[in-house]
Design an enzyme around this catalytic site. Structure first.
Site, PDB file in Angstrom:
ATOM      1  N   HIS A 174     -50.446  24.701 -27.805  1.00 19.50           N
ATOM      2  CA  HIS A 174     -49.080  24.939 -27.322  1.00 19.50           C
ATOM      3  C   HIS A 174     -48.737  24.114 -26.071  1.00 19.50           C
ATOM      4  CE1 HIS A 174     -45.885  28.247 -26.212  1.00 19.50           C
ATOM      5  NE2 HIS A 174     -45.510  27.040 -25.830  1.00 19.50           N
ATOM      6  N   SER A 191     -37.199  32.462 -23.632  1.00 16.87           N
ATOM      7  CA  SER A 191     -37.900  33.278 -24.642  1.00 16.87           C
ATOM      8  C   SER A 191     -39.342  33.571 -24.212  1.00 16.87           C
ATOM      9  CB  SER A 191     -37.891  32.552 -25.987  1.00 16.87           C
ATOM     10  OG  SER A 191     -38.535  31.297 -25.841  1.00 16.87           O
ATOM     11  N   GLU A 192     -39.828  32.826 -23.203  1.00 24.66           N
ATOM     12  CA  GLU A 192     -41.211  33.029 -22.742  1.00 24.66           C
ATOM     13  C   GLU A 192     -41.270  33.801 -21.422  1.00 24.66           C
ATOM     14  OE1 GLU A 192     -43.386  32.561 -24.725  1.00 24.66           O
ATOM     15  OE2 GLU A 192     -43.224  30.672 -25.821  1.00 24.66           O
ATOM     16  N   ASN A 215     -40.205  26.040 -19.436  1.00 21.20           N
ATOM     17  CA  ASN A 215     -39.429  27.022 -18.679  1.00 21.20           C
ATOM     18  C   ASN A 215     -39.992  27.178 -17.274  1.00 21.20           C
ATOM     19  OD1 ASN A 215     -41.608  28.872 -19.859  1.00 21.20           O
ATOM     20  ND2 ASN A 215     -40.283  28.493 -21.627  1.00 21.20           N
TER      21      ASN A 215
HETATM   22  P1  13P Z   1     -37.292  28.517 -23.867  1.00 24.47           P
HETATM   23  O1  13P Z   1     -36.233  27.445 -23.975  1.00 24.47           O
HETATM   24  O2  13P Z   1     -36.896  29.792 -24.559  1.00 24.47           O
HETATM   25  O3  13P Z   1     -37.684  28.749 -22.441  1.00 24.47           O
HETATM   26  O4  13P Z   1     -38.588  28.032 -24.667  1.00 24.47           O
HETATM   27  C1  13P Z   1     -39.093  26.746 -24.519  1.00 24.47           C
HETATM   28  C2  13P Z   1     -40.550  26.666 -24.784  1.00 24.47           C
HETATM   29  O5  13P Z   1     -41.176  25.711 -24.416  1.00 24.47           O
HETATM   30  C3  13P Z   1     -41.243  27.754 -25.514  1.00 24.47           C
HETATM   31  O6  13P Z   1     -42.625  27.592 -25.417  1.00 24.47           O
END
Ligand code: 13P
Length: 274
Positions: free
Chosen positions: A160, A77-78, A30
């Site tokens: 991660h 989401s981040e 993101n």
């Molecule tokens: P998003 O598509 O929600 O940005 O998430 C991708 C991601 O790499 C989460 O760590």
């Protein structure tokens, strides 16, 4: 002034770059850009960042409330992790999160990128610590990243990926690219019998070059009281700001003294107009 539409196009360009360079797979990664005191543009969740067009990009405020989003698109989401970076680092204008192969491998192996092995990485990047693992999309990630933000311009996220940020979108992307290149070199040199690290004098000279360039951001050359006093650097010393990088040297009273001396010296130099 660059228009909002133009910035959206730039975000799409950087999304394509991170995808094409295999820094992200499928819908990963993101990107965000600060466009005013309380407005941010960010990539949407759950789409491939390699195939975005400007209408994909969402606009949010500093609390993560959606100010504008087209159709089914919702902010990343981040985004909480990005907002924490902006909160703690007013100098930052753009944030890039990706899962580059080598950097993420180090994040999975639990090895921070602190070995001084090549000039560009020492000058431009400094040390890259590993923030403790947090469940994606929860507050655990921003909470675990927070303590590193005042001292570093890039952080690995345990098991991660990687996070890079700077005063422009291109600079934040470049930071991610340099981080991955450094991790790749470190990986290969470890396989070839282990890297030959710079010694204290060589690091000191590289830090001096960084100061002469006046590069923006947070870096041991500007923050490490020990390095400023001509001693060992964040790359090996373990003073409070530096031990956050994962260097295991205990924090001692001497380190606290060094911090205080550096602060007093800075204030005196400021008064003298130096
Ligand atoms: P998003 O598509 O929600 O940005 O998430 C991708 C991601 O790499 C989460 O760590």
């Amino acid at each position: 002034m660059v228009s909002e539409f133009e910035i959206k196009k730039q975000i799409c360009d950087i999304g394509k770059r991170i995808y094409d360079r295999r820094m992200v797979a499928a819908n990963d990664g993101n990107i965000s850009v600060k466009i005013s005191d309380n407005e941010y543009l960010c990539t949407p969740t759950g789409v491939s960042k390699g195939f975005m067009t400007p209408e994909y990009i969402c606009k949010i405020d500093g609390e993560g409330n959606v100010l504008q989003a087209n159709g089914k698109f919702k902010p990343s989401s981040e985004i909480k992790m990005h907002l924490r970076v902006y909160q703690k680092r007013p100098d930052v204008k753009a944030v890039v999160h990706a899962h580059p192969i080598y950097a993420t491998s180090f994040a999975i192996a639990g090895i921070p990128l602190t070995q001084p092995i090549m000039p560009e990485a020492v000058i431009a990047l400094g040390c890259v610590p590993i923030a403790e693992y947090g469940t994606p999309s929860t507050m655990e990630i921003p909470d675990n990243v927070e303590k590193y933000l005042p001292y570093f311009d890039a952080v690995l996220l345990e098991n991660h990926g990687a996070l890079a940020y700077s005063d422009s979108l291109l600079a934040a992307y470049h930071k991610m690219e340099s981080l991955e290149f450094y991790a790749e070199l470190l990986f290969h040199s470890r396989q070839l019998g282990g890297p030959k690290e710079f010694d204290k004098e060589q690091i000191k000279r590289l830090y001096e070059i960084r100061r002469q360039f006046g590069l923006p951001g947070k870096h041991p050359a500007d923050l490490c009281p020990s390095a400023k006093a001509g001693g060992m650097s964040c790359h090996s010393c373990g003073v409070p700001s530096c031990s956050a990088a994962g260097v295991k040297t205990p924090i001692t009273d001497n380190n606290a003294d060094a911090d205080m001396v550096a602060e007093i010296t800075r204030k005196v130099m400021e008064k003298l107009g130096k």
